[in-house]
Design a protein around this motif. Structure first.
Motif, short mmCIF file in Angstrom:
data_model
loop_
_atom_site.label_atom_id
_atom_site.label_comp_id
_atom_site.label_asym_id
_atom_site.label_seq_id
_atom_site.Cartn_x
_atom_site.Cartn_y
_atom_site.Cartn_z
N LEU A 1 43.87 43.17 46.49
CA LEU A 1 44.63 43.25 47.75
C LEU A 1 45.95 42.49 47.69
N SER A 2 46.02 41.46 46.86
CA SER A 2 47.26 40.69 46.72
C SER A 2 48.14 41.19 45.58
N LYS A 3 47.70 42.22 44.90
CA LYS A 3 48.43 42.81 43.77
C LYS A 3 48.57 41.82 42.60
N GLY A 4 47.50 41.05 42.38
CA GLY A 4 47.46 40.22 41.19
C GLY A 4 47.87 38.78 41.39
N ARG A 5 47.44 38.15 42.51
CA ARG A 5 47.86 36.78 42.77
C ARG A 5 46.69 35.82 43.00
N GLU B 1 59.45 34.89 38.30
CA GLU B 1 59.63 35.66 37.07
C GLU B 1 58.98 37.03 37.13
N GLY B 2 57.91 37.16 37.90
CA GLY B 2 57.19 38.43 37.93
C GLY B 2 56.47 38.64 39.25
N ALA B 3 55.60 39.64 39.25
CA ALA B 3 54.90 40.00 40.48
C ALA B 3 53.51 39.38 40.58
N THR B 4 52.93 38.97 39.45
CA THR B 4 51.58 38.41 39.47
C THR B 4 51.61 36.91 39.20
N LEU B 5 50.51 36.26 39.54
CA LEU B 5 50.41 34.83 39.28
C LEU B 5 50.48 34.55 37.79
N LYS C 1 53.94 37.65 49.45
CA LYS C 1 54.20 38.71 48.48
C LYS C 1 54.19 38.22 47.03
N ASN C 2 54.53 36.97 46.79
CA ASN C 2 54.71 36.50 45.43
C ASN C 2 53.86 35.30 45.04
N ILE C 3 53.57 34.44 45.99
CA ILE C 3 52.92 33.18 45.66
C ILE C 3 51.45 33.39 45.30
N GLY C 4 50.95 32.58 44.35
CA GLY C 4 49.56 32.64 43.96
C GLY C 4 48.64 32.10 45.05
N LEU C 5 47.38 32.51 44.99
CA LEU C 5 46.40 32.17 46.02
C LEU C 5 45.16 31.62 45.33
N THR C 6 45.00 30.29 45.36
CA THR C 6 43.93 29.63 44.63
C THR C 6 42.93 29.01 45.58
N ALA C 7 41.67 29.36 45.42
CA ALA C 7 40.60 28.81 46.26
C ALA C 7 39.47 28.29 45.39
#
Length: 445
Positions: free
Chosen positions: A115-119, A421-425, A87-93
């Motif tokens: 789909l991840s709401k900004g991550r 701190e927030g909802a996006t990465l 739900k919160n963690i960033g997704l880096t590829a």
């Protein structure tokens, strides 16, 4: 307690960062292609409040019977799956600019960001393995300068596609039959040296403006590309002095592109072996190194210094740079490893490959939680890093050690968050939302 807090990425390389991790009894070697196992890692990293998980990628790795390094899953597919489990963690590829097209990359990361709401985050690489070319029907790799020139234009086109349909272009005016406000649709018409692209992406701008752009290059061309386009840079340095030189150099280049120093986060890789006592930590490191067979160790080292060491005596000295070395293709990591060998008085090939077996030229720290955090804190507070890309020796054991021992010590010193701190990465990294460059145009139509 300092108000300044570091950013942390988790570098997921399975079954571990160490070249012989698969032989360790505590490594989940049988689970590296298992989504449930990967989901557990991502969720534990999220519980620990890491900023992002990160998957590197390279094509054309040598397949050998003694190493697991060449086997992995497509990282873009992985973060797509993990978006649904977090739900919160960033997704880096990682996705290369050398063997893709801008539209493909823009579309994939836009979908994941929605789909991840900004991550989502894209790690931009240019590919440095000569064998990659053969997989794509090419006789040889593009020259280093050409790869970076192509990459710069590639990123420019991707960003144009990401902003081609403004976030609020969808108006859903059922009464008047207007689904889109066409004043907020801006077709790309790009004609360049490497790409000719005309049209729009088929999705609007994403929840964080556009996915975060990450880069991992440390050559001169890499630093310039990072200053112009990157928002996070992963890098590899051994000493605080080296890290400071790089940090100040890259941050100092931002102004000419109209950027502030806080617009780019520099996060060196750190390979961590931690235990409650220093003796126990050193024993863990020694145990892993004992699993390295000479053949694997020499092949591993060969890949980094760009010389074939197969058949060499492991007790022979590290050879001088090859006389046929490509001088137009700077090998930053090879230079780092040679400096390590000189600084640490590593006299044999075995000593060198054991020293880099996990860190691969990144900083390695072995010790207690206090010893490890002492070194992270020193770099963080003295312009060596904005945070770190953490590299566990094994999964799940080595990763669990870091979460259970290092993270609490960071928090005890006020160096790392207790909540997101927030909802996006972007919000969690402290990066501003990029303004759509077409927005003023639509407002005047």
């Amino acid at each position: 307690m300092t108000k300044k807090q570091m950013k942390l990425g988790l570098f997921i390389k399975l079954p571990g960062q160490h070249v012989a991790s698969w032989r360790h009894p505590g490594a989940a070697t049988d689970s590296i292609f298992n989504l449930d196992f990967l989901t557990g890692i991502a969720q534990k990293a999220e519980e620990a409040k890491f900023d992002t998980i990160f998957f590197a990628d390279v094509f054309g790795s040598n397949v050998s019977e003694g190493s697991s390094n060449a086997l992995k899953l497509d990282p873009v597919i992985l973060i797509s799956a993990l978006a649904a489990a977090t739900k919160n963690i960033g997704l880096t590829a990682t996705l290369t600019t050398t063997y893709n097209e801008p539209f493909h990359v823009a579309r994939k990361f836009s979908a994941i960001d929605h789909l991840s709401k900004g991550r989502a985050a894209w790690n931009v690489v240019t590919s440095n393995n000569d064998r990659e070319a053969l997989l794509f029907g090419k006789e040889k790799h593009l020259a280093h300068a050409d790869r970076y020139e192509r990459a710069e234009e590639f990123v420019e086109v991707v960003k144009q596609l990401w902003s081609s349909i403004e976030a609020d272009a969808i108006i859903n005016d059922r009464e008047n039959g207007r689904y889109l406000d066409l004043a907020k649709v801006h077709p790309v018409d790009h004609k360049g040296k490497w790409f000719n692209v005309k049209g729009t992406l088929d999705s609007p701008s994403t929840p964080q403006g556009h996915p975060v752009i990450v880069q991992a290059g440390s050559s001169e061309a890499g630093k310039e590309l990072a200053a112009k386009t990157a928002e996070v840079i992963f890098t590899a340095w051994q000493t605080l002095e080296e890290a400071q030189v790089f940090y100040r150099d890259v941050k100092g280049r931002l102004a000419k592109y109209g950027r502030n120093r806080e617009d780019l986060k520099i996060m060196p890789g750190v390979f961590i072996t931690v235990a409650k006592t220093e003796e126990e930590a050193l024993a863990k490191r020694k145990q892993l190194n004992n699993y390295i067979s000479p053949e694997v160790g020499l092949a591993y080292l060969s890949n980094f210094i760009r010389q074939d060491l197969s058949g060499f005596d492991v007790d022979a000295p590290l050879p001088e740079p090859g006389e046929h070395e490509d001088k137009t293709n700077p090998q930053v990591r090879s230079s780092i490893i040679r400096r390590i060998a000189e600084r640490e008085n590593l006299h044999t090939l075995r000593e060198v490959y054991e020293h880099i077996a996990g860190a691969r030229g990144h900083r390695e720290i072995v010790g207690t939680p206090e010893q490890i955090v002492d070194q992270l804190e020193e770099w963080f507070l003295n312009e060596g890093a904005d945070g770190f890309n953490i590299m566990p020796p094994t999964y799940p054991e080595g990763f669990n050690d870091i979460v259970e021992l290092v993270i609490p010590e960071l928090r005890r010193r006020g160096l790392f968050r207790t909540e997101y701190e927030g909802a996006t990465l972007r919000e969690n990294l402290g990066l501003k939302v990029p303004e759509n460059p077409n927005k003023k145009q639509s407002q005047t139509v």
